[in-house]
Design a protein around this motif. Structure first.
Motif, PDB file in Angstrom:
ATOM      1  N   VAL A  23      -0.457   2.901  -2.860  1.00 49.61           N
ATOM      2  CA  VAL A  23       0.972   2.397  -3.327  1.00 49.61           C
ATOM      3  C   VAL A  23       0.918   3.807  -2.655  1.00 49.61           C
ATOM      4  O   VAL A  23       1.893   4.602  -2.618  1.00 49.61           O
ATOM      5  CB  VAL A  23       1.269   3.569  -4.681  1.00 49.61           C
ATOM      6  N   GLY A  24       2.668   2.821  -1.676  1.00 48.55           N
ATOM      7  CA  GLY A  24       4.017   3.899  -1.208  1.00 48.55           C
ATOM      8  C   GLY A  24       5.271   3.105  -1.290  1.00 48.55           C
ATOM      9  O   GLY A  24       5.085   2.083  -2.235  1.00 48.55           O
ATOM     10  N   LEU A  25       5.710   2.929  -0.241  1.00 49.52           N
ATOM     11  CA  LEU A  25       7.329   2.284  -0.244  1.00 49.52           C
ATOM     12  C   LEU A  25       6.473   1.143  -0.423  1.00 49.52           C
ATOM     13  O   LEU A  25       7.354   0.132  -0.599  1.00 49.52           O
ATOM     14  CB  LEU A  25       8.152   2.986   1.290  1.00 49.52           C
ATOM     15  N   GLY A  26       5.964   0.646   0.047  1.00 51.92           N
ATOM     16  CA  GLY A  26       5.693  -1.223   0.183  1.00 51.92           C
ATOM     17  C   GLY A  26       5.952  -1.660  -1.148  1.00 51.92           C
ATOM     18  O   GLY A  26       5.789  -2.703  -1.947  1.00 51.92           O
ATOM     19  N   ASN A  27       4.729  -0.606  -2.424  1.00 53.63           N
ATOM     20  CA  ASN A  27       5.160  -0.828  -3.707  1.00 53.63           C
ATOM     21  C   ASN A  27       6.115  -1.171  -4.499  1.00 53.63           C
ATOM     22  O   ASN A  27       6.348  -1.694  -5.316  1.00 53.63           O
ATOM     23  CB  ASN A  27       3.842  -0.470  -4.861  1.00 53.63           C
ATOM     24  N   ILE A  28       7.006  -0.045  -3.671  1.00 51.81           N
ATOM     25  CA  ILE A  28       8.154   0.431  -4.695  1.00 51.81           C
ATOM     26  C   ILE A  28       9.449  -0.137  -4.255  1.00 51.81           C
ATOM     27  O   ILE A  28      10.601  -0.465  -3.881  1.00 51.81           O
ATOM     28  CB  ILE A  28       8.730   1.559  -4.945  1.00 51.81           C
ATOM     29  N   LEU A  99       1.900   5.786  15.183  1.00 50.28           N
ATOM     30  CA  LEU A  99       3.642   5.100  15.890  1.00 50.28           C
ATOM     31  C   LEU A  99       3.646   5.036  14.405  1.00 50.28           C
ATOM     32  O   LEU A  99       5.560   4.971  13.533  1.00 50.28           O
ATOM     33  CB  LEU A  99       3.332   3.904  16.343  1.00 50.28           C
ATOM     34  N   ILE A 100       2.603   4.259  13.128  1.00 49.15           N
ATOM     35  CA  ILE A 100       3.640   4.279  11.594  1.00 49.15           C
ATOM     36  C   ILE A 100       3.915   6.213  11.053  1.00 49.15           C
ATOM     37  O   ILE A 100       5.260   5.461  10.212  1.00 49.15           O
ATOM     38  CB  ILE A 100       2.667   3.945  10.490  1.00 49.15           C
ATOM     39  N   LEU A 101       3.692   6.752  11.416  1.00 50.26           N
ATOM     40  CA  LEU A 101       3.971   8.108  10.530  1.00 50.26           C
ATOM     41  C   LEU A 101       5.678   8.130  11.260  1.00 50.26           C
ATOM     42  O   LEU A 101       5.636   8.790  10.609  1.00 50.26           O
ATOM     43  CB  LEU A 101       2.245   8.439  11.264  1.00 50.26           C
ATOM     44  N   PHE A 221      -2.161  -7.165   2.377  1.00 51.94           N
ATOM     45  CA  PHE A 221      -3.138  -6.155   3.703  1.00 51.94           C
ATOM     46  C   PHE A 221      -2.468  -5.209   4.392  1.00 51.94           C
ATOM     47  O   PHE A 221      -2.851  -3.560   3.974  1.00 51.94           O
ATOM     48  CB  PHE A 221      -2.991  -7.148   4.656  1.00 51.94           C
ATOM     49  N   PHE A 222      -0.687  -5.482   3.796  1.00 47.47           N
ATOM     50  CA  PHE A 222       0.059  -3.754   4.282  1.00 47.47           C
ATOM     51  C   PHE A 222       0.080  -3.232   3.169  1.00 47.47           C
ATOM     52  O   PHE A 222      -0.833  -1.855   2.857  1.00 47.47           O
ATOM     53  CB  PHE A 222       1.696  -4.173   4.396  1.00 47.47           C
ATOM     54  N   SER A 223      -0.013  -3.242   1.822  1.00 41.20           N
ATOM     55  CA  SER A 223      -0.062  -2.664   0.166  1.00 41.20           C
ATOM     56  C   SER A 223      -1.446  -2.166   0.231  1.00 41.20           C
ATOM     57  O   SER A 223      -1.300  -0.474  -0.017  1.00 41.20           O
ATOM     58  CB  SER A 223       0.352  -3.339  -1.167  1.00 41.20           C
ATOM     59  N   GLY A 227      -5.656  -2.183   8.125  1.00 32.97           N
ATOM     60  CA  GLY A 227      -5.648  -1.774   9.629  1.00 32.97           C
ATOM     61  C   GLY A 227      -4.895  -0.299   9.937  1.00 32.97           C
ATOM     62  O   GLY A 227      -4.036  -0.719  11.170  1.00 32.97           O
ATOM     63  N   MET A 228      -4.603   0.151   8.961  1.00 35.32           N
ATOM     64  CA  MET A 228      -3.882   1.632  10.064  1.00 35.32           C
ATOM     65  C   MET A 228      -5.054   2.734   9.468  1.00 35.32           C
ATOM     66  O   MET A 228      -4.276   3.499   9.857  1.00 35.32           O
ATOM     67  CB  MET A 228      -3.202   2.020   8.067  1.00 35.32           C
ATOM     68  N   GLY A 229      -5.971   2.021   9.748  1.00 40.97           N
ATOM     69  CA  GLY A 229      -7.047   3.625  10.449  1.00 40.97           C
ATOM     70  C   GLY A 229      -7.863   4.324   8.917  1.00 40.97           C
ATOM     71  O   GLY A 229      -8.164   5.151   9.195  1.00 40.97           O
ATOM     72  N   VAL A 318       0.957  11.532   3.847  1.00 43.60           N
ATOM     73  CA  VAL A 318      -0.340  12.329   4.408  1.00 43.60           C
ATOM     74  C   VAL A 318      -1.855  11.328   4.835  1.00 43.60           C
ATOM     75  O   VAL A 318      -2.311  11.649   5.390  1.00 43.60           O
ATOM     76  CB  VAL A 318      -0.904  12.404   2.929  1.00 43.60           C
ATOM     77  N   SER A 319      -1.869  10.329   4.278  1.00 47.67           N
ATOM     78  CA  SER A 319      -3.098   9.132   4.269  1.00 47.67           C
ATOM     79  C   SER A 319      -3.313   9.256   6.145  1.00 47.67           C
ATOM     80  O   SER A 319      -4.105   8.826   6.636  1.00 47.67           O
ATOM     81  CB  SER A 319      -3.617   8.618   3.442  1.00 47.67           C
ATOM     82  N   ILE A 320      -1.687   8.980   6.192  1.00 46.65           N
ATOM     83  CA  ILE A 320      -1.645   8.240   7.652  1.00 46.65           C
ATOM     84  C   ILE A 320      -2.275   8.779   8.620  1.00 46.65           C
ATOM     85  O   ILE A 320      -1.758   9.297   9.447  1.00 46.65           O
ATOM     86  CB  ILE A 320      -0.250   7.472   7.767  1.00 46.65           C
ATOM     87  N   LEU A 321      -1.100  10.826   8.293  1.00 48.31           N
ATOM     88  CA  LEU A 321      -1.550  11.494   9.512  1.00 48.31           C
ATOM     89  C   LEU A 321      -2.818  12.254   9.423  1.00 48.31           C
ATOM     90  O   LEU A 321      -3.152  12.484  10.258  1.00 48.31           O
ATOM     91  CB  LEU A 321      -0.893  12.856   8.614  1.00 48.31           C
TER      92      LEU A 321
HETATM   93  N1  PFF Z   1       1.093   0.353   2.034  1.00 44.15           N
HETATM   94  C1  PFF Z   1       1.671   1.915   2.192  1.00 44.15           C
HETATM   95  C2  PFF Z   1       2.355   1.249   1.164  1.00 44.15           C
HETATM   96  O1  PFF Z   1       2.497   0.180   0.572  1.00 44.15           O
HETATM   97  O2  PFF Z   1       3.575   1.779   1.931  1.00 44.15           O
HETATM   98  C3  PFF Z   1       1.554   1.435   3.492  1.00 44.15           C
HETATM   99  C4  PFF Z   1       2.116   3.270   4.207  1.00 44.15           C
HETATM  100  C5  PFF Z   1       2.892   2.472   5.224  1.00 44.15           C
HETATM  101  C6  PFF Z   1       0.495   3.402   3.890  1.00 44.15           C
HETATM  102  C7  PFF Z   1       2.638   3.565   5.870  1.00 44.15           C
HETATM  103  C8  PFF Z   1       0.546   4.423   4.627  1.00 44.15           C
HETATM  104  C9  PFF Z   1       2.051   5.084   5.425  1.00 44.15           C
HETATM  105  F1  PFF Z   1       1.610   6.231   6.316  1.00 44.15           F
END
Ligand code: PFF
Length: 441
Positions: A23-28, A99-101, A221-223, A227-229, A318-321
């Motif tokens: 649940v991140g920016l992707g959802n909201i 890179l995403i971070l 997939f993104f949500s 694929g982000m480890g 936090v999860s991606i760091l």
């Molecule tokens: N599932 C996350 C989202 O919907 O925003 C995807 C994500 C993006 C997770 C970036 C972590 C992140 F740093």
């Protein structure tokens, strides 16, 4: 990487932390506007189907690889796959999240800035909200907020898996639920909210195109943070007695419920104030402040909305760091504290040109896209689907012990393997061709 007890999740803590990542920016931020662009509830149904046929099989695959490898996202493939060829595949699972971070934390900073703006009453009715947003990203303030966000994220990750990530998520996920429900009640009781609710919940299948299907797939997939480890790394902290199948279902359901409620906030709110819901990415930073500023107690509700958005973004960051941190600890033998601050520092510095490329340094871009948009494009549209393809091919064709590791009954295992071999790779390839621009409609 041995995994000591304080570096493990409890059963519930793991599910909550995986939901917090999902649940991140992707959802909201993203889900509501792509739903708005693709015909509302018909798209929502499509999204659920994509979660079931692509999201859950891959989610389970990443968790099983992580738990069996008990190593960083980079080494689990090598440990389980044996061949050296998997080393590059593993490294991609660490490079992509790094890179995403870099750019995600810039947006986390925007959400914190807007929470402060909203609570301070600066978002007044009738303001030029587009101008306010442009002015903000055109200055140096985004860098300050990016730094604040990075320190907050680092501070949580330094405290470790159970003492930091799990502990904070156990507080933040229920807080988000309370905020979501509160804001949803406010939104659906606004005058004229019904039009927004029916736009969201009445399926209009005539609006669906083949393109919508690929958008829904890519977003499913993104949500789920695939694929982000992330789930590979989190998998390594999961108890071996935890059943992964039900955990994957709970994570998928959690992600869906939060997205559903976010939609029930955004659409009624924007419809009620006559604002088009398909304004693209600027929806949350321009259209929503306009709507909140026009409602009674808008300062409070607008402030709460941006706090919600900030929590969602922070817990995902936090999860991606944790992905490059786990890698640095394993590879160079650094302590957690050293790994966190070195990686957070480098990623902060790399993020600065990305933030500036959206405002005062437009020359930091090429071919009509800012540097920020290029990194977003490269990671979200190319590296993520490639990582997903690697996971599905590895699990479906290469890894002999996948069934045992996932702990599925034989019927479920056969169904899972069938999806991973014949359905998911084809669909992921289509997503990759589409998002990279090679497949056009
Ligand atoms: N599932 C996350 C989202 O919907 O925003 C995807 C994500 C993006 C997770 C970036 C972590 C992140 F740093």
């Amino acid at each position: 990487m041995g995994v000591p007890k304080e570096e493990r999740f409890s059963k519930g803590g793991f599910i909550l932390s995986a939901i917090a990542s999902a649940v991140g920016l992707g959802n909201i931020w993203k889900f509501p506007y792509i739903t708005g662009e693709n015909g509302g509830a018909a798209f929502f149904l499509l999204f659920i189907i994509c979660l079931l046929i692509v999201g859950l099989p891959l989610l389970l695959a990443e968790l099983a690889i992580g738990r069996s490898g008990r190593a960083s996202a980079a080494s689990s493939f090598v440990k389980l796959g044996g061949g050296r060829g998997w080393r590059a595949a593993g490294l991609l699972q660490v490079l992509t999240p790094f890179l995403i971070l870099c750019f995600y934390v810039v947006v986390v900073g925007w959400t914190l800035h807007y929470a402060v703006l909203a609570f301070s009453g600066s978002l007044r009715a009738g303001s030029d909200f587009g101008g306010i947003f442009k002015h903000f990203i055109g200055g140096y303030m985004p860098i300050i907020w990016q730094a604040v966000s990075m320190v907050l994220i680092g501070w949580i990750v330094v405290k470790g898996v159970s003492g930091g990530i799990e502990r904070f998520n156990k507080i933040l996920i229920p807080s988000m639920a309370v905020l979501l429900v509160l804001l949803m009640i406010r939104a659906v009781t606004l005058p004229g909210a019904g039009a927004g609710v029916s736009f969201f919940l009445n399926p209009d299948f005539s609006q669906l195109t083949p393109e919508s299907a690929l958008v829904a797939l890519g977003h499913a997939f993104f949500s789920l943070s695939l694929g982000m480890g992330i789930l590979l790394t989190y998998g390594a902290y999961v108890d071996k007695r935890q059943s992964l199948g039900p955990a994957a279902l709970a994570i998928g359901a959690g992600d869906l419920i939060y997205a559903l409620i976010a939609g029930l906030i955004i659409f009624p709110t924007t419809f009620s104030f006559g604002i088009a819901p398909n304004e693209g990415p600027s929806l949350v930073f321009i259209a929503l402040p306009a709507a909140f500023s026009a409602m009674p107690l808008g300062t409070l509700f607008g402030g709460l909305f941006f706090v919600l958005l900030a929590i969602a973004a922070l817990t995902s960051a936090v999860s991606i760091l944790e992905v490059p941190v786990a890698f640095a600890k394993e590879k160079w033998g650094w302590s957690r504290t050293k790994s966190v601050w070195i990686i957070a520092g480098i990623s902060f510095v790399c993020g600065i040109p990305l933030a500036l490329s959206l405002g005062m340094r437009p020359e930091l871009g090429f071919l009509g896209k800012s540097l920020f948009d290029w990194i977003d494009f490269l990671t979200s549209n190319i590296l993520l689907p490639v990582s997903g393809l690697i996971v599905t091919i590895f699990t479906g064709f290469y890894w002999k012990k996948a069934g045992e590791a996932a702990g599925l009954s034989s019927a479920w295992f056969r169904a899972w393997l069938f999806m991973l071999r014949y359905i998911v790779p084809v669909l992921m390839l289509l997503v990759l061709l589409y998002t990279s621009g090679l497949l056009k409609f």
